[in-house]
Design a protein around this motif. Structure first.
Motif, PDB file in Angstrom:
ATOM      1  N   SER A  45       0.568  -1.350  -0.585  1.00 23.90           N
ATOM      2  CA  SER A  45       0.376  -0.178   0.205  1.00 23.90           C
ATOM      3  C   SER A  45       1.489   1.452  -0.419  1.00 23.90           C
ATOM      4  CB  SER A  45      -0.849  -0.243   0.693  1.00 23.90           C
ATOM      5  OG  SER A  45      -0.422  -0.117   2.624  1.00 23.90           O
ATOM      6  N   ASP A  46       1.772   0.719   0.703  1.00 21.74           N
ATOM      7  CA  ASP A  46       3.119   2.610   0.548  1.00 21.74           C
ATOM      8  C   ASP A  46       3.822   2.690  -0.825  1.00 21.74           C
ATOM      9  OD1 ASP A  46       4.734   0.394   0.787  1.00 21.74           O
ATOM     10  OD2 ASP A  46       5.680   1.223   2.415  1.00 21.74           O
ATOM     11  N   SER A  47       3.549   1.524  -1.995  1.00 20.75           N
ATOM     12  CA  SER A  47       4.291   1.979  -2.982  1.00 20.75           C
ATOM     13  C   SER A  47       3.162   3.200  -4.116  1.00 20.75           C
ATOM     14  CB  SER A  47       3.886   0.631  -4.048  1.00 20.75           C
ATOM     15  OG  SER A  47       3.072   0.423  -4.592  1.00 20.75           O
ATOM     16  N   ASN A  48       1.757   3.305  -3.728  1.00 19.84           N
ATOM     17  CA  ASN A  48       0.857   4.075  -4.326  1.00 19.84           C
ATOM     18  C   ASN A  48       0.789   3.758  -6.050  1.00 19.84           C
ATOM     19  OD1 ASN A  48       0.646   5.776  -2.347  1.00 19.84           O
ATOM     20  ND2 ASN A  48       2.063   6.973  -3.439  1.00 19.84           N
ATOM     21  N   GLY A  49       1.003   2.125  -6.179  1.00 14.46           N
ATOM     22  CA  GLY A  49       0.957   1.329  -7.066  1.00 14.46           C
ATOM     23  C   GLY A  49       2.160   1.432  -7.929  1.00 14.46           C
ATOM     24  N   GLU A  50       3.158   1.833  -7.494  1.00 10.72           N
ATOM     25  CA  GLU A  50       4.312   1.787  -8.694  1.00 10.72           C
ATOM     26  C   GLU A  50       5.033   1.348  -8.093  1.00 10.72           C
ATOM     27  OE1 GLU A  50       5.715   6.478  -9.654  1.00 10.72           O
ATOM     28  OE2 GLU A  50       4.920   6.745  -7.690  1.00 10.72           O
ATOM     29  N   ARG A  51       6.313   0.681  -8.959  1.00 11.18           N
ATOM     30  CA  ARG A  51       7.297  -0.709  -8.756  1.00 11.18           C
ATOM     31  C   ARG A  51       7.696  -0.083  -8.202  1.00 11.18           C
ATOM     32  NH1 ARG A  51       8.331  -1.489 -15.737  1.00 11.18           N
ATOM     33  NH2 ARG A  51       8.014   0.596 -15.349  1.00 11.18           N
ATOM     34  N   TRP A  52       8.812  -0.625  -7.767  1.00 11.99           N
ATOM     35  CA  TRP A  52       9.887  -0.576  -6.452  1.00 11.99           C
ATOM     36  C   TRP A  52      10.626  -1.118  -7.962  1.00 11.99           C
ATOM     37  CZ3 TRP A  52       9.852   0.768  -2.124  1.00 11.99           C
ATOM     38  CH2 TRP A  52       8.133   0.343  -1.357  1.00 11.99           C
ATOM     39  N   PHE A  53      12.210  -0.292  -7.222  1.00 12.98           N
ATOM     40  CA  PHE A  53      13.538  -0.966  -8.133  1.00 12.98           C
ATOM     41  C   PHE A  53      13.978  -0.708  -6.826  1.00 12.98           C
ATOM     42  CE2 PHE A  53      11.407   1.184 -10.511  1.00 12.98           C
ATOM     43  CZ  PHE A  53      11.137   0.788 -12.307  1.00 12.98           C
ATOM     44  N   VAL A  54      15.781  -1.588  -7.216  1.00 13.98           N
ATOM     45  CA  VAL A  54      16.950  -1.664  -6.200  1.00 13.98           C
ATOM     46  C   VAL A  54      17.416  -0.165  -6.930  1.00 13.98           C
ATOM     47  CG1 VAL A  54      18.617  -2.773  -5.893  1.00 13.98           C
ATOM     48  CG2 VAL A  54      16.934  -4.470  -6.266  1.00 13.98           C
ATOM     49  N   LEU A  55      18.103   0.544  -5.020  1.00 12.92           N
ATOM     50  CA  LEU A  55      18.716   1.615  -5.782  1.00 12.92           C
ATOM     51  C   LEU A  55      19.856   1.504  -5.556  1.00 12.92           C
ATOM     52  CD1 LEU A  55      16.734   4.253  -4.443  1.00 12.92           C
ATOM     53  CD2 LEU A  55      16.913   4.037  -6.488  1.00 12.92           C
ATOM     54  N   SER A  56      20.448   0.400  -4.457  1.00 12.91           N
ATOM     55  CA  SER A  56      21.717   0.406  -4.296  1.00 12.91           C
ATOM     56  C   SER A  56      22.316  -0.942  -3.120  1.00 12.91           C
ATOM     57  CB  SER A  56      22.788   1.301  -3.037  1.00 12.91           C
ATOM     58  OG  SER A  56      22.010   1.399  -1.700  1.00 12.91           O
ATOM     59  N   LYS A  57      23.302  -1.420  -2.777  1.00 15.05           N
ATOM     60  CA  LYS A  57      23.229  -2.527  -1.479  1.00 15.05           C
ATOM     61  C   LYS A  57      24.025  -2.501  -0.805  1.00 15.05           C
ATOM     62  CE  LYS A  57      23.747  -5.082  -5.154  1.00 15.05           C
ATOM     63  NZ  LYS A  57      24.240  -6.849  -6.339  1.00 15.05           N
ATOM     64  N   ASP A  58      24.207  -2.509   0.378  1.00 11.02           N
ATOM     65  CA  ASP A  58      25.083  -2.573   1.310  1.00 11.02           C
ATOM     66  C   ASP A  58      25.558  -3.589   2.041  1.00 11.02           C
ATOM     67  OD1 ASP A  58      26.718  -1.966   3.726  1.00 11.02           O
ATOM     68  OD2 ASP A  58      24.912  -0.424   4.664  1.00 11.02           O
ATOM     69  N   LEU A  59      26.581  -3.940   1.129  1.00 16.45           N
ATOM     70  CA  LEU A  59      27.783  -5.507   1.556  1.00 16.45           C
ATOM     71  C   LEU A  59      27.711  -5.580   3.100  1.00 16.45           C
ATOM     72  CD1 LEU A  59      29.001  -5.716  -1.653  1.00 16.45           C
ATOM     73  CD2 LEU A  59      27.195  -6.755  -1.185  1.00 16.45           C
ATOM     74  N   THR A  60      28.207  -4.402   3.283  1.00 16.87           N
ATOM     75  CA  THR A  60      29.042  -4.844   4.843  1.00 16.87           C
ATOM     76  C   THR A  60      27.394  -4.676   5.650  1.00 16.87           C
ATOM     77  OG1 THR A  60      30.800  -3.029   4.627  1.00 16.87           O
ATOM     78  CG2 THR A  60      29.871  -3.598   6.839  1.00 16.87           C
ATOM     79  N   ASN A  61      26.208  -4.539   5.565  1.00 15.15           N
ATOM     80  CA  ASN A  61      25.265  -4.323   7.054  1.00 15.15           C
ATOM     81  C   ASN A  61      24.112  -5.274   6.238  1.00 15.15           C
ATOM     82  OD1 ASN A  61      26.046  -2.750   8.691  1.00 15.15           O
ATOM     83  ND2 ASN A  61      26.063  -0.741   7.507  1.00 15.15           N
ATOM     84  N   ASN A  62      24.311  -6.183   4.964  1.00 13.33           N
ATOM     85  CA  ASN A  62      23.948  -6.670   4.554  1.00 13.33           C
ATOM     86  C   ASN A  62      22.251  -6.079   3.933  1.00 13.33           C
ATOM     87  OD1 ASN A  62      23.050  -9.257   2.788  1.00 13.33           O
ATOM     88  ND2 ASN A  62      21.546  -9.781   5.378  1.00 13.33           N
ATOM     89  N   ILE A  63      21.767  -4.871   3.512  1.00 13.43           N
ATOM     90  CA  ILE A  63      20.739  -3.948   3.488  1.00 13.43           C
ATOM     91  C   ILE A  63      20.785  -4.515   1.833  1.00 13.43           C
ATOM     92  CG2 ILE A  63      19.921  -2.098   3.540  1.00 13.43           C
ATOM     93  CD1 ILE A  63      20.852  -1.787   6.452  1.00 13.43           C
ATOM     94  N   LEU A  64      19.071  -4.026   1.320  1.00 18.07           N
ATOM     95  CA  LEU A  64      19.311  -4.198  -0.006  1.00 18.07           C
ATOM     96  C   LEU A  64      18.404  -2.835  -0.226  1.00 18.07           C
ATOM     97  CD1 LEU A  64      19.011  -4.596  -3.494  1.00 18.07           C
ATOM     98  CD2 LEU A  64      16.969  -6.149  -2.475  1.00 18.07           C
ATOM     99  N   TYR A  65      18.490  -1.538  -0.468  1.00 23.93           N
ATOM    100  CA  TYR A  65      17.616  -0.245  -0.791  1.00 23.93           C
ATOM    101  C   TYR A  65      17.046  -0.349  -1.445  1.00 23.93           C
ATOM    102  CZ  TYR A  65      20.358   1.382   3.728  1.00 23.93           C
ATOM    103  OH  TYR A  65      21.498   1.752   4.352  1.00 23.93           O
ATOM    104  N   VAL A  66      15.614   0.144  -1.766  1.00 25.93           N
ATOM    105  CA  VAL A  66      14.652   0.095  -2.940  1.00 25.93           C
ATOM    106  C   VAL A  66      13.857   1.732  -2.390  1.00 25.93           C
ATOM    107  CG1 VAL A  66      14.685  -2.395  -2.999  1.00 25.93           C
ATOM    108  CG2 VAL A  66      13.270  -1.302  -1.490  1.00 25.93           C
ATOM    109  N   ALA A  67      13.390   1.399  -3.452  1.00 24.69           N
ATOM    110  CA  ALA A  67      13.155   2.978  -3.807  1.00 24.69           C
ATOM    111  C   ALA A  67      11.379   2.283  -5.227  1.00 24.69           C
ATOM    112  CB  ALA A  67      13.084   4.518  -4.442  1.00 24.69           C
ATOM    113  N   THR A  68      10.082   3.400  -4.835  1.00 25.95           N
ATOM    114  CA  THR A  68       9.082   3.357  -6.215  1.00 25.95           C
ATOM    115  C   THR A  68       9.117   4.700  -7.243  1.00 25.95           C
ATOM    116  OG1 THR A  68       7.769   4.496  -4.486  1.00 25.95           O
ATOM    117  CG2 THR A  68       7.575   2.148  -4.359  1.00 25.95           C
TER     118      THR A  68
END
Length: 144
Positions: free
Chosen positions: A31-54
């Motif tokens: 519901s927080d995407s407002n119907g838009e697609r999600w995209f991968v923005l970056s990866k933080d290998l040290t902290n094992n985080i995948l950053y995404v945005a719509t």
């Protein structure tokens, strides 16, 4: 995780995702995407985080320069002004090439370009003629 720190799902391992990827993220329909697609923005290998945005036009999907390595040119001429493609079927992107040393180039776009991705190819052209290409090592947004 979003850039503002919201946890939106779990990933299967950072190695399975590429920058700009929009399919297979497992977070569609939120519901927080407002119907838009999600995209991968970056990866933080040290902290094992995948950053995404719509959003297809999200400003974080665009870059202005890239570091290119492992390049091979089909000409002996040191190119400076030409066009390139960072993605398959992409429109030609007008660039200025800065030769850092014999093994490294910095490519500056005149307009921000979408989803330039480390590990992918950058292929250089003049009109229909392929000048050569290399591997994108690093992506920069306005010099950072």
């Amino acid at each position: 995780m979003t850039l503002d720190g919201r946890h939106v799902g779990n990933h299967e391992g950072l190695m399975y995702y590429t920058l700009g990827q929009r399919r297979g993220l497992g977070i569609g329909g939120r519901s927080d995407s407002n119907g838009e697609r999600w995209f991968v923005l970056s990866k933080d290998l040290t902290n094992n985080i995948l950053y995404v945005a719509t959003g297809d036009e999200n400003k974080y999907l665009y870059s202005t320069s890239a570091i290119i390595e492992e390049f091979n040119f089909l000409t002996d001429e040191r190119i400076i002004d030409c066009c390139c493609k960072f993605r398959y079927r992409q429109q030609d992107v007008k660039v200025k090439v800065n030769w850092i040393d014999e093994d490294t180039l910095e490519v500056h776009t005149f307009e921000p370009s979408k989803a330039i991705t480390p590990g992918q190819a950058c292929v250089f052209y003049t009109g229909e003629e392929c000048l050569g290409g290399g591997i994108i090592k690093e992506v920069q947004k306005e010099g950072t």
